[in-house]
Design a protein around this motif. Sequence first.
Motif, PDB file in Angstrom:
ATOM      1  N   UNK A 190       0.866  -1.178   0.000  1.00 11.94           N
ATOM      2  CA  UNK A 190       0.000   0.000   0.000  1.00 11.94           C
ATOM      3  C   UNK A 190       0.903   1.229   0.000  1.00 11.94           C
ATOM      4  N   UNK A 191       1.204   1.707  -1.203  1.00 15.37           N
ATOM      5  CA  UNK A 191       2.178   2.784  -1.360  1.00 15.37           C
ATOM      6  C   UNK A 191       1.489   4.142  -1.412  1.00 15.37           C
ATOM      7  N   UNK A 192       2.219   5.206  -1.042  1.00 15.03           N
ATOM      8  CA  UNK A 192       1.618   6.539  -1.010  1.00 15.03           C
ATOM      9  C   UNK A 192       0.982   6.935  -2.337  1.00 15.03           C
ATOM     10  N   UNK A 193      -0.215   7.509  -2.227  1.00 16.72           N
ATOM     11  CA  UNK A 193      -0.918   8.094  -3.373  1.00 16.72           C
ATOM     12  C   UNK A 193      -1.098   7.108  -4.524  1.00 16.72           C
ATOM     13  N   UNK A 194      -1.446   5.860  -4.182  1.00 18.83           N
ATOM     14  CA  UNK A 194      -1.735   4.852  -5.204  1.00 18.83           C
ATOM     15  C   UNK A 194      -3.185   4.397  -5.066  1.00 18.83           C
ATOM     16  N   UNK A 195      -3.771   3.904  -6.164  1.00 18.59           N
ATOM     17  CA  UNK A 195      -5.188   3.515  -6.120  1.00 18.59           C
ATOM     18  C   UNK A 195      -5.505   2.432  -5.098  1.00 18.59           C
ATOM     19  N   UNK A 196      -4.540   1.588  -4.745  1.00 18.35           N
ATOM     20  CA  UNK A 196      -4.815   0.493  -3.805  1.00 18.35           C
ATOM     21  C   UNK A 196      -5.319   1.006  -2.463  1.00 18.35           C
ATOM     22  N   UNK A 221      -8.178  -8.354  -1.676  1.00 18.04           N
ATOM     23  CA  UNK A 221      -6.841  -8.302  -2.280  1.00 18.04           C
ATOM     24  C   UNK A 221      -6.920  -7.419  -3.512  1.00 18.04           C
ATOM     25  N   UNK A 222      -5.889  -6.633  -3.735  1.00 18.17           N
ATOM     26  CA  UNK A 222      -5.857  -5.779  -4.914  1.00 18.17           C
ATOM     27  C   UNK A 222      -4.431  -5.710  -5.445  1.00 18.17           C
ATOM     28  N   UNK A 223      -4.255  -4.937  -6.493  1.00 19.27           N
ATOM     29  CA  UNK A 223      -2.935  -4.750  -7.096  1.00 19.27           C
ATOM     30  C   UNK A 223      -2.327  -3.467  -6.553  1.00 19.27           C
ATOM     31  N   UNK A 224      -1.178  -3.582  -5.921  1.00 17.81           N
ATOM     32  CA  UNK A 224      -0.412  -2.419  -5.512  1.00 17.81           C
ATOM     33  C   UNK A 224       0.648  -2.120  -6.566  1.00 17.81           C
ATOM     34  N   UNK A 225       1.062  -0.875  -6.632  1.00 18.14           N
ATOM     35  CA  UNK A 225       2.051  -0.479  -7.639  1.00 18.14           C
ATOM     36  C   UNK A 225       3.208   0.251  -6.975  1.00 18.14           C
TER      37      UNK A 225
END
Length: 245
Positions: free
Chosen positions: A154-160, A168-172
Amino acid sequence: MNPIVETLPDKPALIDRGLAIAVDQIQQAIADHGYCTLALAGGSTPKPLYAGLAKANLPWSQLYIFWGDERYVPVEHPDSNAGMAKQAWLDHVPIPTEQIFIPPTHHPDPAISAQAYQTTIQRLFDSLQKAPTAIPQFDLIFLGMGADGHTASLFPHTPALAVHDQLVTVGMKDGAPRLTFTVPLINHSRQVLFLVAGADKQAALEQVFAADGDEQTYPSRLIQPQGELRWLLDAQAAHGLALPV
């Protein structure tokens, strides 16, 4: 609920404390309902804790192992979180292989893999609890935190960060996909245990523990489980911080 924050003198002491908490939580869960569900973290900090668990005397057949996030690489890849945990712990104890749920990373579309892992989690918990459950409740989720304040993938300012209708989702990260538990799934846990070491984490921790802060910039702020939230920090990470009491 306020977090429980402990500062340990160094990383080995942090690992020892984390190991003691993990063993206690595993034993408590098994005493409560006959099994323990865990979600593991990647990174270098938890590796010695997993090695310690490999030497513990636990009822291995009653453990169910998942991962809170995974890089989109095969398990044999040196960057694989699952591969690290297998080498340090899981390959050395008799947990039934069908109770170790490695995230799928083989499909060309990571979103399909995320959905498949969600289905695996849902089916396992429905089976254990003998009834459908809206949000599965893990007994223990291990988390780390990056110097940027991210946790899991769960990275800053990402859609996840905004996904609330999936488990569960896709983190980038830098354009590379990862699989990650969503905030609602993490926050439904009975216990979340953060392991954070190193002076490079001080700035992010200050923001995570601040009375007011930006959750999009420091996603670890989003982790507020309905169960117990524990933070274990080494002295370098905690130096100079005003910690919750």
